[in-house]
Design a protein around this motif. Structure first.
Motif, short mmCIF file in Angstrom:
data_model
loop_
_atom_site.label_atom_id
_atom_site.label_comp_id
_atom_site.label_asym_id
_atom_site.label_seq_id
_atom_site.Cartn_x
_atom_site.Cartn_y
_atom_site.Cartn_z
N VAL A 1 0.83 -1.20 0.00
CA VAL A 1 0.00 0.00 0.00
C VAL A 1 0.87 1.26 0.00
O VAL A 1 1.73 1.42 0.88
CB VAL A 1 -0.94 0.02 1.23
CG1 VAL A 1 -1.83 1.26 1.19
CG2 VAL A 1 -1.77 -1.25 1.29
N PHE A 2 0.65 2.12 -0.98
CA PHE A 2 1.30 3.44 -0.99
C PHE A 2 0.57 4.33 0.01
O PHE A 2 -0.66 4.39 0.01
CB PHE A 2 1.23 4.06 -2.38
CG PHE A 2 2.17 3.41 -3.37
CD1 PHE A 2 3.39 4.00 -3.65
CD2 PHE A 2 1.83 2.23 -4.02
CE1 PHE A 2 4.28 3.42 -4.57
CE2 PHE A 2 2.70 1.64 -4.93
CZ PHE A 2 3.92 2.23 -5.22
N THR A 3 1.34 5.02 0.86
CA THR A 3 0.71 5.75 1.95
C THR A 3 0.88 7.26 1.87
O THR A 3 0.30 7.98 2.68
CB THR A 3 1.31 5.29 3.30
OG1 THR A 3 2.73 5.47 3.25
CG2 THR A 3 0.98 3.84 3.58
N GLY B 1 -2.44 1.78 -4.96
CA GLY B 1 -1.87 3.11 -5.02
C GLY B 1 -2.92 4.19 -5.15
O GLY B 1 -2.63 5.30 -5.57
N ASN B 2 -4.15 3.86 -4.78
CA ASN B 2 -5.25 4.82 -4.98
C ASN B 2 -5.06 6.08 -4.14
O ASN B 2 -4.58 6.02 -3.02
CB ASN B 2 -6.59 4.20 -4.58
CG ASN B 2 -6.82 2.85 -5.22
OD1 ASN B 2 -6.88 1.86 -4.54
ND2 ASN B 2 -6.91 2.82 -6.53
N TRP B 3 -5.47 7.19 -4.70
CA TRP B 3 -5.60 8.44 -3.97
C TRP B 3 -4.28 8.98 -3.43
O TRP B 3 -4.25 9.67 -2.42
CB TRP B 3 -6.65 8.30 -2.83
CG TRP B 3 -8.01 8.04 -3.37
CD1 TRP B 3 -8.55 6.84 -3.69
CD2 TRP B 3 -9.00 9.02 -3.70
NE1 TRP B 3 -9.80 7.00 -4.19
CE2 TRP B 3 -10.12 8.33 -4.19
CE3 TRP B 3 -9.06 10.42 -3.60
CZ2 TRP B 3 -11.29 8.98 -4.62
CZ3 TRP B 3 -10.23 11.06 -4.00
CH2 TRP B 3 -11.32 10.35 -4.50
N GLN B 4 -3.16 8.69 -4.07
CA GLN B 4 -1.87 9.29 -3.70
C GLN B 4 -1.27 9.88 -4.97
O GLN B 4 -1.02 9.16 -5.94
CB GLN B 4 -0.91 8.24 -3.11
CG GLN B 4 -1.40 7.57 -1.83
CD GLN B 4 -1.49 8.53 -0.66
OE1 GLN B 4 -1.00 9.66 -0.71
NE2 GLN B 4 -2.14 8.07 0.41
N ASN B 5 -1.02 11.20 -4.95
CA ASN B 5 -0.48 11.86 -6.13
C ASN B 5 0.94 11.40 -6.44
O ASN B 5 1.75 11.16 -5.54
CB ASN B 5 -0.43 13.38 -5.92
CG ASN B 5 -1.81 14.01 -5.95
OD1 ASN B 5 -2.75 13.43 -6.47
ND2 ASN B 5 -1.92 15.20 -5.38
N ASN B 6 1.22 11.33 -7.74
CA ASN B 6 2.61 11.19 -8.22
C ASN B 6 3.33 9.94 -7.73
O ASN B 6 4.55 9.92 -7.67
CB ASN B 6 3.43 12.44 -7.85
CG ASN B 6 2.85 13.69 -8.46
OD1 ASN B 6 2.53 13.71 -9.65
ND2 ASN B 6 2.65 14.72 -7.64
#
Ligand SMILES: *[C@@H]1O[C@H](CO)[C@@H](O)[C@H](O)[C@H]1NC(C)=O
Ligand SMILES: *[C@@H]1O[C@H](CO)[C@@H](O)[C@H](O)[C@H]1NC(C)=O
Length: 556
Positions: A98-100, A134-139
């Motif tokens: 998960v990207f945080t 990776g939802n809802w994290q810019n760039n």
């Protein structure tokens, strides 16, 4: 399943640059980890962007661990953290990575583009379908890794896509990454945000190797389709270029609205190990209010591979997929210089579009002909069957492709349909080879005119009609030529034809009946042993116990 997923199922059936961490590019700083997760005494693999300090330094990569290891590094590192995996390692996971925070990156050290890219592998026995969220994290960036859903070992499972990206974000990147064996409905999904003022936007999906994704057919336990998309994109102003998608089974690239997106130079190939592929590039769903303004689909290659086929190369409009919808897709859209080769049933079909299509320079000269050599249109409507039989590859319904918000420019090879025909997703695997003749013993044949088909032979079809006539038709090349007819008509067949029927009786007599009794007969009662239909003269024969010919259709 979300409604979006349901729409993707055929049930019945910009340009931006990488801002950070360009492969091979400079990184600007580093920060030590918090000591939580680094095995074997390696120093941590956390790099963060720091615009004030530039401390070049050799850093190590993650050589072992699970999703927990990666997730702890992202959580502790915060924005712009780069987690580098060592070349060649496999990270087994039982829950998503998960990207945080914005700007985070997951990549293989050195950005290799070969089989040394590190692998994120879903473990059998787990219930996870999404390896990366990776939802809802810019760039954020997924670069130069392999993501394997492990479907052959972990099994099919309904759920979210293998890579889940998008949401209300900008500037996400998935590049030089292998994504294959999704357990669910798509290999890579950029989901929309549902927010007009904060849409998914400006993503980059380039140079990936995607597939296999799904299989032909339906799961016998759940009834769910086993097929899956390659790339499912609901993200505006997005760049989808130079990807290779092999063995997707639903849509190779499904464009869900996504105004302003450019789909260029992708290679899409169906595979015999995955089976039939429904679509190459789809513009059929009413997502984004059916708005496709500014979408460009150019220089893609769509190939139906040997032992499989692609039903619909590029589908455009609300009326071409198996789920026609009342909204009309719209927008000035450019579909140019795409190349179709191999087993493609229909290369481009357009129906249900408003405004300004430019569809030019697309090449179908490499498509296999006739289409009936690799697929069957037996389940299609009559308009689709006729176009299929004629091997027409470029087809549109002019009244269903109106230019109200701009002129249409459509290449001249398109066949204009006279009829509004929906659902072009109707092709099936070819029928098994048909015989040259077929025989019946007494009391084994009775067919009435409501059923009509008496027997199908190779390129030959025999039918009993509602007017009492019995006809033999050569269908070679999809052109129907009547070779023989009984030419004995009746007005007593009943409203649905059921009272006119053809039977080879238990007594060996071959008889045509109507509502009043026998219309004609072979007169072979007591002698006929075998009734044979053939695709060559003599077309119909009744023979006796020594094989001698007793009667042929020519005796009528
Ligand atoms: C369609 O999308 C484009 C690009 O986002 C936008 O400019 C346009 O207003 C939209 N059209 C409609 C009718 O919503
Ligand atoms: C074609 O048929 C569909 C489904 O009935 C309908 O929604 C659509 O308006 C028709 N198109 C035209 C141009 O009449």
């Amino acid at each position: 399943m979300t409604s979006l997923q349901a729409l993707a199922l055929p049930l019945a059936l910009n340009f931006l640059s990488l801002v950070h961490a360009v492969p091979g590019g400079p990184w600007k700083g580093w920060r030590a980890g918090k000591g939580c997760c680094i095995p074997h005494g390696d120093s941590p693999t956390i790099i963060t962007e720091d615009t004030t300090t530039i401390i070049p330094r050799q850093f190590s990569c993650l050589s072992t661990g699970t999703q927990s290891t990666i997730n702890a590094l992202f959580s502790s590192g915060g924005a712009n953290t780069i987690v580098r995996l060592c070349p060649g390692v496999t990270i087994p996971i039982t829950a998503p990575v998960v990207f945080t925070a914005p700007g985070q990156e997951l990549s293989t050290q050195g950005y290799p583009t070969d089989s040394t890219r590190a692998t994120i592998l879903i473990q059998p026995g787990s219930t996870v379908t999404s390896a990366i969220r990776g939802n809802w994290q810019n760039n954020i960036k997924v670069l130069n890794i392999q993501v394997d859903g492990n479907r052959p070992n972990a099994g099919y499972l309904g759920g979210d896509a293998l890579l889940e990206m998008g949401g209300g974000t900008e500037g996400q990147t998935v590049s030089h990454t292998v994504v294959k064996n999704t357990r669910s409905w798509s290999c890579v999904h950029f989901i929309g945000s549902g927010q007009d003022n904060n849409p998914c936007r400006q993503a980059t999906v380039t140079f990936n190797e995607v597939g296999p994704c799904g299989h032909e057919g339906v799961d016998s336990a759940t009834g769910n389709g086993l097929w899956a998309d390659g790339l499912s994109i609901e993200c505006k102003d997005t760049t989808v270029t130079d990807n290779t998608i092999t063995g997707a089974t639903d849509g190779g690239i499904v464009i869900f609205g996504s105004p302003g997106s450019h789909i260029l130079r992708n290679t899409i190939v169906s595979s015999s190990s995955s089976g039939l592929q429904f679509g190459g590039i789809n513009m059929v769903d009413p997502t984004w209010g059916a708005n496709y303004s500014g979408v460009v689909v150019s220089d893609n290659t769509i190939t139906g591979g040997p032992g499989s086929f692609i039903n619909l190369g590029i589908g455009m409009g609300s009326q071409v997929w198996s789920n026609p919808h009342p909204e009309t897709n719209f927008g000035q859209v450019t579909v140019t210089n795409n190349v179709f080769t191999g087993n493609v049933g229909f290369s481009i079909v357009m129906n249900g579009w408003l405004g300004g299509l430019t569809v030019t320079g697309n090449s179908v000269s490499g498509v296999t002909t006739p289409s009936s050599s690799f697929a069957s249109a037996a389940g299609c409507g009559s308009v689709q069957q006729a176009e299929f039989a004629a091997s027409h590859q470029l087809v549109y319904y002019p009244a269903g492709v109106m230019g109200s918000s701009g002129p249409n420019n459509i290449q001249s090879q398109f066949t204009a349909l006279a009829t509004n025909a929906s659902n072009w997703l109707c092709l099936t695997d070819p029928l098994p080879p048909l015989p040259d003749s077929k025989s019946f013993a007494p009391n084994t044949l009775s067919v009435d005119a409501s059923t009509s088909r008496v027997v199908s032979l190779r390129d030959f079809h025999i039918q009993v009609q509602g007017d009492g006539n019995v006809v033999g038709i050569d269908t070679t090349g999809g052109v129907w030529t009547v070779k023989w007819a009984s030419s004995r008509y009746s007005s007593a067949c009943g409203t649905n034809g059921a009272q006119c029927f053809l039977a080879f009786g238990i007594d060996g007599n071959f008889v045509m009946y109507d509502g009043n009794g026998p219309l004609w007969a072979s007169g072979t009662d007591g002698r006929g042993q075998l009734l044979t239909f053939s695709r060559e003269a003599p077309w119909v024969t009744v023979s006796g116990n020594n094989g001698q010919t007793l009667w042929t259709i020519g005796n009528l």
